[in-house]
Write an enzyme that holds these catalytic residues in place. Structure first.
Site, PDB file in Angstrom:
ATOM      1  N   SER A 168       1.570 -10.228  -3.655  1.00  0.00           N
ATOM      2  CA  SER A 168       1.110  -9.470  -2.501  1.00  0.00           C
ATOM      3  C   SER A 168       1.185 -10.396  -1.295  1.00  0.00           C
ATOM      4  O   SER A 168       0.544 -11.447  -1.284  1.00  0.00           O
ATOM      5  CB  SER A 168      -0.332  -9.006  -2.745  1.00  0.00           C
ATOM      6  OG  SER A 168      -0.842  -8.379  -1.586  1.00  0.00           O
ATOM      7  N   LYS A 178       5.212  -7.087  -2.825  1.00  0.00           N
ATOM      8  CA  LYS A 178       4.404  -6.098  -2.099  1.00  0.00           C
ATOM      9  C   LYS A 178       4.081  -6.695  -0.747  1.00  0.00           C
ATOM     10  O   LYS A 178       3.691  -7.858  -0.656  1.00  0.00           O
ATOM     11  CB  LYS A 178       3.136  -5.809  -2.909  1.00  0.00           C
ATOM     12  CG  LYS A 178       1.908  -5.366  -2.140  1.00  0.00           C
ATOM     13  CD  LYS A 178       0.831  -4.907  -3.115  1.00  0.00           C
ATOM     14  CE  LYS A 178      -0.568  -5.202  -2.626  1.00  0.00           C
ATOM     15  NZ  LYS A 178      -1.595  -4.835  -3.626  1.00  0.00           N
ATOM     16  N   LYS A 224       1.906  -6.023   2.926  1.00  0.00           N
ATOM     17  CA  LYS A 224       0.856  -5.233   3.565  1.00  0.00           C
ATOM     18  C   LYS A 224       1.439  -4.591   4.822  1.00  0.00           C
ATOM     19  O   LYS A 224       2.227  -5.221   5.536  1.00  0.00           O
ATOM     20  CB  LYS A 224      -0.314  -6.150   3.940  1.00  0.00           C
ATOM     21  CG  LYS A 224      -1.018  -6.783   2.737  1.00  0.00           C
ATOM     22  CD  LYS A 224      -1.801  -5.753   1.941  1.00  0.00           C
ATOM     23  CE  LYS A 224      -2.682  -6.426   0.892  1.00  0.00           C
ATOM     24  NZ  LYS A 224      -3.468  -5.431   0.117  1.00  0.00           N
ATOM     25  N   ASP A 253       1.508  -1.821   0.767  1.00  0.00           N
ATOM     26  CA  ASP A 253       0.086  -1.500   0.568  1.00  0.00           C
ATOM     27  C   ASP A 253      -0.557  -1.361   1.949  1.00  0.00           C
ATOM     28  O   ASP A 253      -0.558  -2.311   2.734  1.00  0.00           O
ATOM     29  CB  ASP A 253      -0.597  -2.617  -0.230  1.00  0.00           C
ATOM     30  CG  ASP A 253      -2.058  -2.310  -0.576  1.00  0.00           C
ATOM     31  OD1 ASP A 253      -2.565  -1.240  -0.169  1.00  0.00           O
ATOM     32  OD2 ASP A 253      -2.688  -3.151  -1.254  1.00  0.00           O
ATOM     33  N   ASP A 277      -5.398   2.705  -5.168  1.00  0.00           N
ATOM     34  CA  ASP A 277      -6.203   1.500  -5.412  1.00  0.00           C
ATOM     35  C   ASP A 277      -7.653   1.864  -5.064  1.00  0.00           C
ATOM     36  O   ASP A 277      -8.425   2.297  -5.925  1.00  0.00           O
ATOM     37  CB  ASP A 277      -5.630   0.348  -4.554  1.00  0.00           C
ATOM     38  CG  ASP A 277      -6.461  -0.930  -4.582  1.00  0.00           C
ATOM     39  OD1 ASP A 277      -7.556  -0.940  -5.152  1.00  0.00           O
ATOM     40  OD2 ASP A 277      -6.021  -1.954  -3.998  1.00  0.00           O
TER      41      ASP A 277
END
Ligand code: OSB
Ligand code: MG
Length: 382
Positions: free
Chosen positions: A149, A175, A177, A202, A252
């Site tokens: 992430s 991933k 953000k 995300d 999530d």
């Protein structure tokens, strides 16, 4: 049977929590981590050490410094652990860590506080049985697939450098953000530069249904999934959005229990679920969600919360369950810490995998001297 013998028979295999120690440690991140809800430079981490008949087990509370990912914080978790969870288990006998959830059931919410205590008891039970925790849980994967992430970066050049570095390290999926204004452009650029990587985003609940055009634009970039685009407790709107998108939505923040997972799947709000021990209240709930998703053909993966080695080790154990088929946010200690609090540190292979440990319990040893040195607050509950 003689009364004494019966008493004896009943007690075989019973366990009791003798003491619980709460500690807060502070650990500066190697580099600050930024999401749509904020920026973290130093983690405040609440560790739970449980004495189960003389065998010590460890858990980590993943509550944040502030109530921005979810409602809990380090302070609320400490309060709930000391004033409600500990009194609910003190002096109680139980046959297995799987029974802890039931003892805590009268306390509503506060899943991160519950999960930390429950995880410590699971570690202790596995150590007492001289089994790796992942085997006690019924895990089947010897090697777990890992993704990373990557937080919001200063600019897209820096983001591209980060992706390059993590791909070179072997991680199986990236991933990033996103937040409004920093979504389509960085994704388009990464996709041009890395046409074939497994890529996802995300949003940590930064968008609303009226932002549909952004997600429609993102469809061109073949993302594996879009994680938690809408409200943190709004399953219904995700169902609205998923109906209009080909790209799978992964939930999530929205999923706090098996019931939430069932509702989300039935409504078509997601096609993938991220499971975090803290968010769902521990291993018992996590396993039920895992089993439900398996039965509904919904793949799951293990999320991360910038954990120290203790929480990381628990995430590895959880990730060995069969339906954790997608790479999780479970990564090497060195991505976040100059020096972790476990021995050995968590490492990731060049193939982007972590090997499940063979030692008892979480399979990594807490480094007591280092933990002691990092402790800013401690309370023994007995
Ligand atoms: O949404 O998955 C998230 C970190 C803190 C809070 C929420 C999230 C995250 C991450 C980092 O994405 C995952 C990790 O590497 O620990
Ligand atoms: Mg997330």
């Amino acid at each position: 049977m003689h009364a004494d013998l019966r008493e004896c028979a009943v007690r075989i295999g019973e366990m009791r929590l003798r003491q619980v120690t709460l500690r807060e440690i502070r650990m500066p991140l190697v580099t600050p981590f930024e999401t749509s809800f904020g920026r973290t430079e130093v983690r405040r981490i609440l560790l739970v050490e449980a004495d189960v008949d003389g065998v010590m087990g460890w858990g980590e509370c993943v509550a944040g410094e502030g109530p921005f990912y979810g409602p809990e914080t380090v302070e609320t978790a400490w309060h709930i652990l000391r004033d409600f969870l500990w009194p609910a288990v003190r002096g109680k006998e139980f046959a297995a860590a799987a029974e802890i959830e039931g003892l805590l059931a009268a306390i509503r919410g506060h899943n991160m506080a519950k999960a930390a205590l429950e995880a410590a008891v699971w570690d202790a039970e596995a150590r007492q049985k001289e089994l790796p925790l992942w085997k006690l849980l019924g895990g089947e994967r010897q090697e777990i697939p890992c993704g990373v992430s990557i937080g919001l970066q200063e600019n897209d050049d820096e983001l591209e450098r980060q992706v390059e570095k993590e791909m070179a390290a072997g991680y199986q999926r990236i991933k990033i953000k996103i937040k409004p204004g920093r979504d389509v452009a960085p994704v388009a650029r990464l996709r041009r530069r890395f046409p074939r990587i497994r890529l996802m985003v995300d949003a940590n609940s930064a968008y609303q249904l009226r932002d549909l055009p952004v997600f429609q634009e993102l469809e061109a970039y073949f993302l594996m999934m879009i994680e938690q685009p809408l409200g943190w407790d709004d399953i219904w709107s995700h169902a609205e959005l998923q109906r209009k998108l080909q790209t799978p939505i992964c939930l999530d923040e929205c999923i706090h229990s098996e019931e939430h997972a069932r509702a989300a799947i039935a409504q078509g709000a997601c096609r993938i679920i991220n499971i975090k021990l803290g968010r769902v209240g521990g291993y018992s709930a996590a396993r039920r969600i895992h089993d439900l998703c398996r039965d509904q053909s919904v793949p799951v993966w293990c999320g991360g919360m910038l954990e120290s080695g203790i929480g990381r080790a628990h995430n590895i154990a959880l990730s060995t369950l069969a339906n954790f088929s997608l790479p999780g946010d479970v990564t090497a200690s060195r991505r976040y810490w100059t020096e972790d609090i476990i021995e050995p540190e968590v490492t990731v292979s060049q193939q982007g995998t972590i090997r499940a440990p063979s030692g008892p319990g979480i399979g990594y040893e807490p480094r007591r001297a280092r933990i002691e040195a990092l402790t800013v607050r401690r309370e023994d509950l007995a």
